[in-house]
Write a protein that holds these residues in place. Structure first.
Motif, PDB file in Angstrom:
ATOM      1  N   ILE A  22       0.684  -1.203   0.015  1.00 55.81           N
ATOM      2  CA  ILE A  22      -0.200  -0.093   0.111  1.00 55.81           C
ATOM      3  C   ILE A  22       0.853   1.472   0.141  1.00 55.81           C
ATOM      4  N   VAL A  23       1.618   1.226   1.098  1.00 54.49           N
ATOM      5  CA  VAL A  23       2.671   2.559   1.116  1.00 54.49           C
ATOM      6  C   VAL A  23       3.386   2.599  -0.189  1.00 54.49           C
ATOM      7  N   ASP A  24       3.911   1.646  -1.030  1.00 50.92           N
ATOM      8  CA  ASP A  24       4.801   1.965  -2.202  1.00 50.92           C
ATOM      9  C   ASP A  24       3.801   2.652  -3.408  1.00 50.92           C
ATOM     10  N   GLN A  25       2.452   2.508  -3.235  1.00 50.83           N
ATOM     11  CA  GLN A  25       1.731   3.468  -3.894  1.00 50.83           C
ATOM     12  C   GLN A  25       1.611   4.760  -4.081  1.00 50.83           C
ATOM     13  N   CYS A  26       2.088   5.228  -2.736  1.00 49.02           N
ATOM     14  CA  CYS A  26       2.253   6.816  -2.445  1.00 49.02           C
ATOM     15  C   CYS A  26       3.618   7.393  -3.189  1.00 49.02           C
ATOM     16  N   VAL A  27       4.647   6.588  -3.026  1.00 48.27           N
ATOM     17  CA  VAL A  27       5.926   6.840  -3.712  1.00 48.27           C
ATOM     18  C   VAL A  27       5.539   6.897  -5.132  1.00 48.27           C
ATOM     19  N   ASP A  28       4.972   5.982  -5.724  1.00 47.67           N
ATOM     20  CA  ASP A  28       4.852   5.769  -7.175  1.00 47.67           C
ATOM     21  C   ASP A  28       4.006   7.072  -7.709  1.00 47.67           C
ATOM     22  N   GLY A  29       3.000   7.360  -6.844  1.00 46.86           N
ATOM     23  CA  GLY A  29       2.188   8.403  -7.176  1.00 46.86           C
ATOM     24  C   GLY A  29       2.742   9.719  -6.988  1.00 46.86           C
ATOM     25  N   PHE A  30       3.653   9.840  -5.957  1.00 49.63           N
ATOM     26  CA  PHE A  30       4.675  11.107  -5.754  1.00 49.63           C
ATOM     27  C   PHE A  30       5.381  11.486  -6.950  1.00 49.63           C
ATOM     28  N   ILE A  31       6.360  10.287  -7.435  1.00 51.20           N
ATOM     29  CA  ILE A  31       7.257  10.334  -8.535  1.00 51.20           C
ATOM     30  C   ILE A  31       6.610  10.632  -9.992  1.00 51.20           C
ATOM     31  N   ALA A  32       5.258  10.132 -10.284  1.00 52.75           N
ATOM     32  CA  ALA A  32       4.638  10.198 -11.188  1.00 52.75           C
ATOM     33  C   ALA A  32       4.151  11.777 -11.414  1.00 52.75           C
ATOM     34  N   GLN A  33       3.758  12.375 -10.336  1.00 53.99           N
ATOM     35  CA  GLN A  33       3.218  13.730 -10.449  1.00 53.99           C
ATOM     36  C   GLN A  33       4.512  14.578 -10.339  1.00 53.99           C
ATOM     37  N   LEU A  72       9.324  13.757   2.394  1.00 55.89           N
ATOM     38  CA  LEU A  72       8.238  13.194   2.674  1.00 55.89           C
ATOM     39  C   LEU A  72       8.328  11.860   3.520  1.00 55.89           C
ATOM     40  N   GLY A  73       7.363  11.741   4.480  1.00 54.18           N
ATOM     41  CA  GLY A  73       6.925  10.616   5.443  1.00 54.18           C
ATOM     42  C   GLY A  73       5.849  10.008   4.887  1.00 54.18           C
ATOM     43  N   THR A  74       5.918   8.769   4.650  1.00 53.25           N
ATOM     44  CA  THR A  74       4.690   7.897   4.429  1.00 53.25           C
ATOM     45  C   THR A  74       4.662   6.378   4.984  1.00 53.25           C
ATOM     46  N   ALA A  75       3.385   6.383   5.415  1.00 51.76           N
ATOM     47  CA  ALA A  75       3.380   5.187   6.142  1.00 51.76           C
ATOM     48  C   ALA A  75       1.726   4.718   6.171  1.00 51.76           C
ATOM     49  N   PHE A  76       1.466   3.548   6.472  1.00 53.43           N
ATOM     50  CA  PHE A  76      -0.262   3.187   6.836  1.00 53.43           C
ATOM     51  C   PHE A  76       0.059   2.626   8.129  1.00 53.43           C
ATOM     52  N   PRO A 106      11.215  21.418   5.058  1.00 55.15           N
ATOM     53  CA  PRO A 106      10.007  21.215   4.928  1.00 55.15           C
ATOM     54  C   PRO A 106       9.719  19.622   5.083  1.00 55.15           C
ATOM     55  N   VAL A 107       8.758  19.095   5.922  1.00 54.49           N
ATOM     56  CA  VAL A 107       8.702  17.634   6.042  1.00 54.49           C
ATOM     57  C   VAL A 107       7.085  17.409   5.924  1.00 54.49           C
ATOM     58  N   LEU A 108       6.793  16.758   4.798  1.00 52.05           N
ATOM     59  CA  LEU A 108       5.590  16.465   4.520  1.00 52.05           C
ATOM     60  C   LEU A 108       5.045  14.845   4.893  1.00 52.05           C
ATOM     61  N   SER A 109       3.698  15.089   5.051  1.00 54.68           N
ATOM     62  CA  SER A 109       3.138  13.725   5.723  1.00 54.68           C
ATOM     63  C   SER A 109       2.070  13.154   4.656  1.00 54.68           C
ATOM     64  N   ALA A 110       2.231  11.900   4.467  1.00 50.68           N
ATOM     65  CA  ALA A 110       1.300  11.025   3.762  1.00 50.68           C
ATOM     66  C   ALA A 110       1.422   9.701   4.872  1.00 50.68           C
ATOM     67  N   VAL A 111       1.398  10.074   6.006  1.00 49.18           N
ATOM     68  CA  VAL A 111       1.086   9.077   7.153  1.00 49.18           C
ATOM     69  C   VAL A 111      -0.293   9.035   7.510  1.00 49.18           C
ATOM     70  N   LEU A 112      -0.874   7.829   6.980  1.00 44.49           N
ATOM     71  CA  LEU A 112      -2.413   7.782   7.064  1.00 44.49           C
ATOM     72  C   LEU A 112      -2.939   6.622   7.987  1.00 44.49           C
ATOM     73  N   PHE A 131      -3.546   5.529  -1.831  1.00 42.07           N
ATOM     74  CA  PHE A 131      -2.129   6.045  -1.496  1.00 42.07           C
ATOM     75  C   PHE A 131      -1.569   6.614  -2.715  1.00 42.07           C
ATOM     76  N   VAL A 132      -1.967   6.277  -3.756  1.00 44.00           N
ATOM     77  CA  VAL A 132      -1.650   6.911  -5.048  1.00 44.00           C
ATOM     78  C   VAL A 132      -1.976   8.457  -5.170  1.00 44.00           C
ATOM     79  N   ILE A 133      -3.263   8.610  -4.891  1.00 44.37           N
ATOM     80  CA  ILE A 133      -3.766   9.954  -4.879  1.00 44.37           C
ATOM     81  C   ILE A 133      -3.029  10.771  -3.638  1.00 44.37           C
ATOM     82  N   LYS A 134      -2.714  10.100  -2.507  1.00 49.16           N
ATOM     83  CA  LYS A 134      -1.916  11.050  -1.754  1.00 49.16           C
ATOM     84  C   LYS A 134      -0.489  11.220  -1.988  1.00 49.16           C
ATOM     85  N   GLY A 135       0.000  10.456  -2.885  1.00 47.94           N
ATOM     86  CA  GLY A 135       1.255  10.558  -3.275  1.00 47.94           C
ATOM     87  C   GLY A 135       1.234  11.805  -4.317  1.00 47.94           C
ATOM     88  N   GLU A 136       0.206  11.884  -4.989  1.00 45.34           N
ATOM     89  CA  GLU A 136       0.173  12.838  -6.111  1.00 45.34           C
ATOM     90  C   GLU A 136      -0.077  14.416  -5.116  1.00 45.34           C
TER      91      GLU A 136
END
Length: 157
Positions: A22-33, A72-76, A106-112, A131-136
């Motif tokens: 799940i978390v890796d989808q955030c990374v993918d969404g971030f990089i794509a965006q 960016l920190g990301t976790a589920f 700046p430290v952004l959060s995609a910790v959900l 999580f793709v949306i959260k990465g974007e």
């Protein structure tokens, strides 16, 4: 040249490995965006930590290195029945906030943390997509804060 394509822009992503699918989808969404906004994928460096509680310390070490424009920190975080997931989420977010205030990075959060999560395919699929949306969204926020900081630098020059 946009601020995102400036050669000194480096972004660190600290991702927890619990629920990695799940978390890796955030990374993918971030990089794509990020790339669609004009940034370079090569400027995004990914760091793995075991769980969410390890994110703030790792983010602090990265911020203090002086190598990164933003982190960016990301976790589920789910209720695993051992301790309250809302306590863990709050602790992680408080730590991340302290890092950015202490280091001026700046430290952004995609910790959900969902209210209810069960290991069933429909919820797993929902959160993968979410999580793709959260990465974007995180990439958009990162671009906005870096742009705002660049404008402050010009004003203060």
């Amino acid at each position: 040249m946009t601020v995102l394509s400036h050669p000194s822009i480096r972004i660190a992503i600290v991702r927890a490995r619990w629920h990695a699918d799940i978390v890796d989808q955030c990374v993918d969404g971030f990089i794509a965006q990020w790339t669609s906004l004009g940034g370079n994928a090569a400027d995004v460096e990914i760091f793995d930590v075991p769980g969410a509680l390890e994110i703030p310390l790792h983010a602090q070490m990265l911020a203090k290195s002086g190598r990164y424009s933003a982190i960016l920190g990301t976790a589920f975080i789910v209720d695993g029945g051992i301790y309250r997931h809302d306590f863990v989420a709050g602790t992680v977010l408080d730590g991340m906030m302290r890092v950015q205030l202490d280091t001026n990075v700046p430290v952004l959060s995609a910790v959900l943390t969902p209210h209810n999560f069960q290991e069933c395919e429909s919820l797993i699929a929902f959160f993968r997509d979410h999580f793709v949306i959260k990465g974007e969204e995180a990439a958009n926020a990162c671009a906005q804060i870096l742009d705002a900081r660049a404008k402050l630098t010009l004003i203060n020059a």
